[in-house]
Design a protein around this motif. Structure first.
Motif, short mmCIF file in Angstrom:
data_model
loop_
_atom_site.label_atom_id
_atom_site.label_comp_id
_atom_site.label_asym_id
_atom_site.label_seq_id
_atom_site.Cartn_x
_atom_site.Cartn_y
_atom_site.Cartn_z
N MET A 66 0.84 -1.20 0.00
CA MET A 66 0.00 0.00 0.00
C MET A 66 0.88 1.25 0.00
SD MET A 66 -3.03 1.20 2.63
CE MET A 66 -4.24 0.10 1.89
N THR A 67 0.62 2.16 -0.94
CA THR A 67 1.38 3.40 -1.03
C THR A 67 0.89 4.39 0.02
OG1 THR A 67 1.55 3.07 -3.42
CG2 THR A 67 2.10 5.24 -2.58
N THR A 68 1.84 5.01 0.72
CA THR A 68 1.50 6.03 1.70
C THR A 68 1.63 7.39 1.04
OG1 THR A 68 2.37 4.63 3.48
CG2 THR A 68 2.05 6.97 3.97
N VAL A 69 0.53 8.14 1.01
CA VAL A 69 0.46 9.41 0.28
C VAL A 69 0.08 10.53 1.24
CG1 VAL A 69 -0.68 10.67 -1.60
CG2 VAL A 69 -0.23 8.21 -1.84
N SER A 70 0.79 11.64 1.13
CA SER A 70 0.42 12.85 1.87
C SER A 70 0.08 13.94 0.87
CB SER A 70 1.56 13.32 2.77
OG SER A 70 1.75 12.43 3.84
N VAL A 71 -1.00 14.65 1.13
CA VAL A 71 -1.41 15.78 0.29
C VAL A 71 -1.34 17.04 1.14
CG1 VAL A 71 -3.24 16.80 -1.11
CG2 VAL A 71 -2.91 14.31 -1.11
N ILE A 72 -0.42 17.93 0.79
CA ILE A 72 -0.27 19.19 1.50
C ILE A 72 -1.02 20.27 0.73
CG2 ILE A 72 1.36 20.90 2.37
CD1 ILE A 72 3.47 18.71 2.43
N GLY A 73 -2.05 20.78 1.36
CA GLY A 73 -2.92 21.74 0.69
C GLY A 73 -4.21 21.07 0.26
N CYS A 74 -5.30 21.40 0.91
CA CYS A 74 -6.57 20.71 0.67
C CYS A 74 -7.62 21.66 0.11
CB CYS A 74 -7.07 20.04 1.94
SG CYS A 74 -5.94 18.78 2.56
N GLY A 75 -7.19 22.51 -0.82
CA GLY A 75 -8.13 23.35 -1.54
C GLY A 75 -8.82 22.54 -2.61
N HIS A 76 -9.23 23.18 -3.70
CA HIS A 76 -9.98 22.49 -4.74
C HIS A 76 -9.20 21.31 -5.31
CE1 HIS A 76 -13.24 25.30 -4.64
NE2 HIS A 76 -12.48 26.32 -4.98
N MET A 77 -7.93 21.54 -5.73
CA MET A 77 -7.19 20.48 -6.38
C MET A 77 -6.70 19.44 -5.39
SD MET A 77 -6.43 19.46 -9.41
CE MET A 77 -6.51 17.71 -8.98
N GLY A 78 -6.15 19.89 -4.27
CA GLY A 78 -5.72 18.93 -3.26
C GLY A 78 -6.87 18.09 -2.75
N GLY A 79 -8.02 18.73 -2.54
CA GLY A 79 -9.20 17.98 -2.10
C GLY A 79 -9.65 16.97 -3.13
N ALA A 80 -9.54 17.33 -4.41
CA ALA A 80 -9.92 16.39 -5.47
C ALA A 80 -9.00 15.18 -5.48
CB ALA A 80 -9.87 17.09 -6.83
N LEU A 81 -7.72 15.39 -5.21
CA LEU A 81 -6.78 14.26 -5.13
C LEU A 81 -7.14 13.33 -3.96
CD1 LEU A 81 -3.42 16.15 -5.73
CD2 LEU A 81 -4.57 14.64 -7.35
N VAL A 82 -7.41 13.92 -2.81
CA VAL A 82 -7.76 13.11 -1.63
C VAL A 82 -9.04 12.32 -1.90
CG1 VAL A 82 -8.49 13.20 0.77
CG2 VAL A 82 -6.61 14.66 -0.01
N LYS A 83 -10.05 12.98 -2.42
CA LYS A 83 -11.33 12.30 -2.68
C LYS A 83 -11.17 11.23 -3.74
CE LYS A 83 -14.22 16.24 -1.33
NZ LYS A 83 -15.18 17.27 -1.79
N GLY A 84 -10.38 11.51 -4.76
CA GLY A 84 -10.19 10.52 -5.82
C GLY A 84 -9.50 9.27 -5.31
N LEU A 85 -8.50 9.45 -4.48
CA LEU A 85 -7.78 8.29 -3.95
C LEU A 85 -8.61 7.51 -2.95
CD1 LEU A 85 -4.20 9.79 -3.54
CD2 LEU A 85 -5.02 8.19 -5.29
N SER A 86 -9.63 8.15 -2.37
CA SER A 86 -10.49 7.44 -1.42
C SER A 86 -11.36 6.40 -2.13
CB SER A 86 -11.39 8.43 -0.68
OG SER A 86 -12.42 8.94 -1.51
N ARG A 87 -11.43 6.47 -3.46
CA ARG A 87 -12.27 5.55 -4.23
C ARG A 87 -11.65 4.15 -4.30
NH1 ARG A 87 -11.75 6.47 -8.94
NH2 ARG A 87 -13.71 5.72 -9.82
N VAL A 88 -10.36 4.04 -3.99
CA VAL A 88 -9.66 2.76 -4.07
C VAL A 88 -9.05 2.44 -2.71
CG1 VAL A 88 -9.19 2.98 -6.54
CG2 VAL A 88 -7.56 3.90 -4.90
N ASP A 89 -8.62 1.21 -2.54
CA ASP A 89 -8.08 0.79 -1.25
C ASP A 89 -6.58 0.51 -1.31
OD1 ASP A 89 -10.61 0.84 -0.01
OD2 ASP A 89 -11.07 -1.16 -0.78
#
Length: 259
Positions: free
Chosen positions: A1-24
């Motif tokens: 499992m890849t460990t990912v950190s997203v710094i900055g949770c505005g529109h684009m950062g939030g989209a990355l977080v939400k997109g990655l939540s679709r998979v395990d």
């Protein structure tokens, strides 16, 4: 499992977080100084924090999803090792600038907001393919690898491009409403038409002109509408919009040349 950190949770950062939540296949930490932004991310990630150090200490991949003018201060707070990968998505910020502030491997990415639904179009520039980054991008949509000197074009094409498409969808919706259609129905049909046409382009080996010809048969309804488009300067206007966005990305890049 890849460990990912997203710094900055505005529109684009939030989209990355939400997109990655679709998979395990990824453990995602969201980091931002705005606690309201973090609260919005809580349902979509394993951890939220305002502390950059704790967010990135064990991360395989760190996305820096902040505005260009904030990249420098964020990099000053990071202490990454050569075994980690830093992915910068800030428009106009060269890899060389980022690499001068970190020991991590640096990848430059221009994604778009469709990452949230796993239908992202992205351009990536790296010195060598990064398996962890490739796995993340595969789960967010489609990507192409380009030379970094084309990143300003990608910023305009797939980064700014969704707004241009929304404008065209809105124009088609308004045209249908003027003909008497319900606005919600027109919106659905216009958006689905763009979605279906785009999917056809991705799956077909035919040229775009051949695809147009397949719809615009002689004596039919489509060709009447196409004649209006062919006689207009809409293609010039769309090209001008892309060039203007690319020029702005180049201007932003210039601000980092001497740093």
């Amino acid at each position: 499992m890849t460990t990912v950190s997203v710094i900055g949770c505005g529109h684009m950062g939030g989209a990355l977080v939400k997109g990655l939540s679709r998979v395990d296949t990824h453990r995602v930490t969201a980091c931002d100084l705005d606690t309201d932004a973090l609260e919005a991310m809580e349902p979509y990630c394993a951890e939220t924090t305002t502390d950059v150090a704790s967010a990135t200490a064990d991360a395989d991949v760190v996305f820096v999803a902040v505005k260009p003018e904030v990249v420098g201060p964020v990099l000053a707070d990071l202490d990454l090792s050569p075994d980690q990968t830093l992915v910068t998505i800030a428009a106009g910020v060269p890899r060389a600038f980022v690499a001068g502030h970190t020991d991590a491997t640096v990848v430059r990415l221009m994604p778009n907001l469709a990452a949230e639904t796993g239908t992202m179009a992205a351009a990536v520039s790296w010195d060598a393919p990064d398996a962890d980054v490739r796995a993340v991008l595969d789960d967010l949509g489609e990507f192409v690898v380009i030379d970094e000197d084309l990143m300003d074009v990608a910023t305009a094409l797939n980064g700014s491009g969704p707004a241009f498409v929304y404008y065209l969808i809105k124009s088609m919706q308004e045209g249908a409403v003027a003909e008497g259609m319900d606005a919600d129905d027109a919106r659905t049909l216009a958006a689905q038409t763009f979605k279906g046409a785009a999917e056809t382009v991705l799956r077909s080996e035919e040229s775009l002109d051949d695809l147009i010809d397949a719809v615009a048969t002689e004596g039919g309804t489509t060709i009447e509408g196409m004649e209006v488009l062919w006689d207009s300067d809409v293609d010039v206007a769309v090209g001008d919009a892309l060039h203007a966005a690319a020029d702005r990305s180049r201007e932003l890049s210039g601000g980092f040349d001497d740093e």
